[in-house]
Scaffold this motif. Sequence first.
Motif, PDB file in Angstrom:
ATOM      1  N   MET A   1     -61.246  95.377 -71.158  1.00 44.67           N
ATOM      2  CA  MET A   1     -60.447  96.034 -72.185  1.00 44.67           C
ATOM      3  C   MET A   1     -59.144  96.411 -71.716  1.00 44.67           C
ATOM      4  N   THR A   2     -58.191  96.473 -72.457  1.00 37.82           N
ATOM      5  CA  THR A   2     -56.837  96.614 -71.838  1.00 37.82           C
ATOM      6  C   THR A   2     -56.646  98.484 -72.156  1.00 37.82           C
ATOM      7  N   THR A   3     -56.038  99.033 -71.091  1.00 39.03           N
ATOM      8  CA  THR A   3     -55.872 100.394 -71.520  1.00 39.03           C
ATOM      9  C   THR A   3     -54.161 100.539 -71.455  1.00 39.03           C
ATOM     10  N   MET A   4     -53.965 101.263 -72.614  1.00 40.42           N
ATOM     11  CA  MET A   4     -52.579 101.515 -72.837  1.00 40.42           C
ATOM     12  C   MET A   4     -52.327 102.966 -73.628  1.00 40.42           C
ATOM     13  N   SER A   5     -51.348 103.401 -73.653  1.00 44.35           N
ATOM     14  CA  SER A   5     -50.878 104.666 -74.110  1.00 44.35           C
ATOM     15  C   SER A   5     -50.881 104.510 -75.653  1.00 44.35           C
ATOM     16  N   TYR A   6     -50.950 105.468 -76.361  1.00 36.02           N
ATOM     17  CA  TYR A   6     -50.802 105.614 -77.874  1.00 36.02           C
ATOM     18  C   TYR A   6     -49.676 105.156 -78.374  1.00 36.02           C
ATOM     19  N   ARG A   7     -48.591 105.218 -77.586  1.00 33.66           N
ATOM     20  CA  ARG A   7     -47.210 104.818 -78.069  1.00 33.66           C
ATOM     21  C   ARG A   7     -47.133 103.149 -77.820  1.00 33.66           C
ATOM     22  N   GLU A   8     -47.539 102.684 -76.851  1.00 34.83           N
ATOM     23  CA  GLU A   8     -47.625 101.463 -76.330  1.00 34.83           C
ATOM     24  C   GLU A   8     -48.609 100.681 -77.436  1.00 34.83           C
ATOM     25  N   ALA A   9     -49.788 101.121 -77.753  1.00 32.75           N
ATOM     26  CA  ALA A   9     -50.433 100.541 -78.725  1.00 32.75           C
ATOM     27  C   ALA A   9     -49.750 100.506 -80.235  1.00 32.75           C
ATOM     28  N   MET A  10     -48.901 101.510 -80.596  1.00 33.73           N
ATOM     29  CA  MET A  10     -48.197 101.909 -81.711  1.00 33.73           C
ATOM     30  C   MET A  10     -47.141 100.811 -81.674  1.00 33.73           C
ATOM     31  N   ARG A  11     -46.452 100.564 -80.668  1.00 36.41           N
ATOM     32  CA  ARG A  11     -45.456  99.483 -80.446  1.00 36.41           C
ATOM     33  C   ARG A  11     -45.788  98.342 -80.604  1.00 36.41           C
ATOM     34  N   THR A  12     -47.078  97.917 -80.145  1.00 39.82           N
ATOM     35  CA  THR A  12     -47.627  96.608 -80.023  1.00 39.82           C
ATOM     36  C   THR A  12     -48.002  96.343 -81.553  1.00 39.82           C
ATOM     37  N   ALA A  13     -48.563  97.278 -82.158  1.00 45.57           N
ATOM     38  CA  ALA A  13     -49.076  96.928 -83.659  1.00 45.57           C
ATOM     39  C   ALA A  13     -47.642  96.638 -84.573  1.00 45.57           C
ATOM     40  N   LEU A  14     -46.578  97.614 -84.328  1.00 46.18           N
ATOM     41  CA  LEU A  14     -45.255  97.598 -85.192  1.00 46.18           C
ATOM     42  C   LEU A  14     -44.870  96.031 -84.663  1.00 46.18           C
ATOM     43  N   ARG A  15     -44.910  95.733 -83.792  1.00 41.55           N
ATOM     44  CA  ARG A  15     -44.037  94.266 -83.225  1.00 41.55           C
ATOM     45  C   ARG A  15     -44.959  93.267 -83.845  1.00 41.55           C
ATOM     46  N   GLU A  16     -46.326  93.168 -83.933  1.00 42.40           N
ATOM     47  CA  GLU A  16     -46.976  92.262 -84.599  1.00 42.40           C
ATOM     48  C   GLU A  16     -46.655  92.294 -86.291  1.00 42.40           C
ATOM     49  N   ALA A  17     -46.849  93.507 -86.854  1.00 41.71           N
ATOM     50  CA  ALA A  17     -46.644  93.623 -88.053  1.00 41.71           C
ATOM     51  C   ALA A  17     -45.121  92.972 -88.616  1.00 41.71           C
ATOM     52  N   LEU A  18     -44.257  93.469 -87.908  1.00 40.82           N
ATOM     53  CA  LEU A  18     -42.745  93.142 -88.100  1.00 40.82           C
ATOM     54  C   LEU A  18     -42.594  91.410 -87.920  1.00 40.82           C
ATOM     55  N   ALA A  19     -43.135  90.918 -86.965  1.00 42.47           N
ATOM     56  CA  ALA A  19     -43.110  89.414 -86.638  1.00 42.47           C
ATOM     57  C   ALA A  19     -44.107  88.577 -87.587  1.00 42.47           C
ATOM     58  N   GLY A  20     -45.166  89.130 -88.107  1.00 41.76           N
ATOM     59  CA  GLY A  20     -46.136  88.520 -88.722  1.00 41.76           C
ATOM     60  C   GLY A  20     -45.886  88.616 -90.207  1.00 41.76           C
TER      61      GLY A  20
END
Length: 182
Positions: A1-20
Amino acid sequence: MTTMSYREAMRTALREALAGDPRVFLMGEDVGRYGGTYAVTKGLLEEFEHLLLHCLQEFIDGQGMIRLKLFNQVKTCGQKRLDFVLYDEDTTRSVAIEVDGPDHFVEDGRTYSSAHMERVSVLKRAGWNIVHVPYFQWYQNGWLYDRNDPKFERLLEKFYGELMEHLGLLRGYIPGRQIDLG
């Protein structure tokens, strides 16, 4: 399991949503260049430009020509800025490279906005040759393409071909090397 901060998780989700999905966009104060209040969107805009910069440098190196010069944020036509300009010192030919991020398009994310088209028209009337690099072509499944992905290689081939055409360079030509004409 990957550990990341809440900020990193939000950034990753936004990146995926924007590109997808081209219908997804970010709106609000400070979300672009400033990265948002809690830096959640920080770096999303720059990732694309950094990859393009790396590819432009790779193009120059691959040509083996020190005469090709790369400039960033070139001011022209009053208040207009070009993202990158590639200039050939020997021929004095140049080409503008425009990084067309989401703000260059209307809501569907694939059709250029009228403001963008007017800007391009002004630049072309001023004599600029422009190669456009739409952001959505450089993403796959929410992430920037892997540099070694065959699909990305084809995209780069096309991009490099456009640059060569505008600069008047011959494909495969390396200065000082004999060309076999037949």
